[in-house]
Design a protein around this motif. Structure first.
Motif, PDB file in Angstrom:
ATOM      1  N   ARG A 245       0.857  -1.192   0.000  1.00 48.16           N
ATOM      2  CA  ARG A 245       0.000   0.000   0.000  1.00 48.16           C
ATOM      3  C   ARG A 245       0.883   1.228   0.000  1.00 48.16           C
ATOM      4  O   ARG A 245       1.764   1.374   0.857  1.00 48.16           O
TER       5      ARG A 245
ATOM      6  N   ASN B  30      -0.946   7.742  -1.112  1.00 49.91           N
ATOM      7  CA  ASN B  30      -2.247   7.840  -1.782  1.00 49.91           C
ATOM      8  C   ASN B  30      -3.130   6.604  -1.624  1.00 49.91           C
ATOM      9  O   ASN B  30      -4.187   6.521  -2.246  1.00 49.91           O
ATOM     10  N   ASN B  31      -2.681   5.646  -0.791  1.00 53.03           N
ATOM     11  CA  ASN B  31      -3.467   4.431  -0.506  1.00 53.03           C
ATOM     12  C   ASN B  31      -3.632   3.489  -1.689  1.00 53.03           C
ATOM     13  O   ASN B  31      -4.375   2.511  -1.594  1.00 53.03           O
ATOM     14  N   GLN B  32      -2.953   3.738  -2.781  1.00 49.25           N
ATOM     15  CA  GLN B  32      -3.037   2.812  -3.903  1.00 49.25           C
ATOM     16  C   GLN B  32      -2.259   1.534  -3.595  1.00 49.25           C
ATOM     17  O   GLN B  32      -1.250   1.552  -2.884  1.00 49.25           O
TER      18      GLN B  32
ATOM     19  N   ASP C 202      -4.118  -1.472  -7.934  1.00 50.37           N
ATOM     20  CA  ASP C 202      -4.140  -0.270  -8.763  1.00 50.37           C
ATOM     21  C   ASP C 202      -3.013  -0.289  -9.785  1.00 50.37           C
ATOM     22  O   ASP C 202      -3.095   0.374 -10.813  1.00 50.37           O
TER      23      ASP C 202
ATOM     24  N   MET D 248       1.655   6.661 -11.591  1.00 51.53           N
ATOM     25  CA  MET D 248       0.539   6.254 -10.751  1.00 51.53           C
ATOM     26  C   MET D 248      -0.631   7.195 -10.985  1.00 51.53           C
ATOM     27  O   MET D 248      -0.461   8.424 -11.093  1.00 51.53           O
ATOM     28  N   ARG D 249      -1.823   6.653 -11.054  1.00 49.28           N
ATOM     29  CA  ARG D 249      -3.011   7.482 -11.214  1.00 49.28           C
ATOM     30  C   ARG D 249      -3.256   8.327  -9.967  1.00 49.28           C
ATOM     31  O   ARG D 249      -2.899   7.913  -8.851  1.00 49.28           O
TER      32      ARG D 249
ATOM     33  N   GLY E  87      -5.468   9.932  -6.982  1.00 44.34           N
ATOM     34  CA  GLY E  87      -6.425   9.256  -6.123  1.00 44.34           C
ATOM     35  C   GLY E  87      -7.828   9.285  -6.688  1.00 44.34           C
ATOM     36  O   GLY E  87      -8.583   8.312  -6.592  1.00 44.34           O
TER      37      GLY E  87
ATOM     38  N   ALA F 236      -8.411   6.526  -9.214  1.00 49.79           N
ATOM     39  CA  ALA F 236      -8.219   5.136  -8.812  1.00 49.79           C
ATOM     40  C   ALA F 236      -9.555   4.403  -8.714  1.00 49.79           C
ATOM     41  O   ALA F 236     -10.575   5.001  -8.456  1.00 49.79           O
TER      42      ALA F 236
END
Length: 260
Positions: free
Chosen positions: A126, A130-132, A166, A254-255, A257, A260
């Protein structure tokens, strides 16, 4: 964190036959390459027990995970490393590339696989910013058996199909060139959407400068958008190389947030 810098790095096992380029004569160059690039994620190949201990001791900003490929979980391995302050570990697994992946040291015995067991590590992380969820699979496929390589690639695809994340990344020395059935199998599943993030790299394996042109067998594959890819140029210093492979890098986007 909007970009991930990912490195695939075959360290070359500590072989007495390499003379001045035995691993423990090259450690300063290995650390220079890693610290100079400061990757977020690293998939290593060809790391003995002593080499894995070295990585854990010296890479203080990283968590290093992984074991050896033999029955007692020792011997040559493919450790993975992630920046400790950027990720939280959700899950980690080791499986053998074989018909019995839970059995240590098992192989595709009815194929043309070499006597070497082959493994993969799968780490689920994780991103703290951003929690992805990012999943990294690292491997080193067989060096002689073309049929075995394809069986290994199919097993990896099956495992990656079960991933919910993600972003999905595979690093490795695949002992196969881009047009090979091995690589195309890893890229060919439309549900995964994996692409060669290192497609712009012409070659990675140089055999301590003896192979010209270099052979491309080291990869970062991903379903994430690639912003850039390159190798750490391995020019010898006083005859000492970083490895017999150039460390291979991709910068993956990375996308946000909201996306996502």
């Amino acid at each position: 964190m909007k970009d991930l810098k990912v490195m695939s790095f075959n360290l070359r096992i500590n072989s007495q036959g390499d003379g001045i380029n035995r691993f423990f004569n090259r450690t300063h160059r290995v650390l220079e390459a890693i610290r100079g690039e400061d990757p977020d994620l690293i998939g290593f190949q060809e790391a003995s027990d002593a080499m894995r201990a070295f990585l854990r001791r010296e890479l203080k900003d990283y968590t290093v995970l992984g074991c050896g490929r033999h029955e007692a979980y020792n011997g040559e391995g493919i450790p993975v490393a992630y920046k400790t302050d950027k990720f939280e570990l959700i899950g980690f697994e080791t499986k053998w590339l074989s018909n019995t992946p839970e059995v240590p040291a098992s192989r595709f015995a009815d194929s043309d696989q070499s006597k070497c067991p082959r493994i993969y590590h799968c780490v689920q992380l994780r991103c703290l910013e951003n929690n992805q969820v990012i999943v990294l699979v690292n491997t080193h496929t067989d060096h002689t058996g073309k049929e075995a390589q394809v069986l290994e690639a199919r097993q990896l695809v099956e495992r990656m199909r079960a991933v919910r994340a993600d972003g999905l990344i595979l690093t490795g020395d695949l002992n196969a060139t881009p047009e090979s059935e091995t690589v195309q199998t890893l890229l060919g599943d439309p549900a995964l959407g994996m692409r060669d993030a290192t497609a712009g790299i012409a070659g990675t394996f140089h055999n301590y400068g003896r192979r010209i042109p270099m052979l491309k067998i080291d990869y970062v594959l991903s379903n994430m958008e690639c912003a850039a890819c390159y190798c750490v140029e391995d020019t010898p210093v006083d005859g000492i190389y970083i490895s017999d492979h150039q460390p291979t890098l991709a910068i993956l986007h990375m996308r946000d947030g909201e996306e996502a």
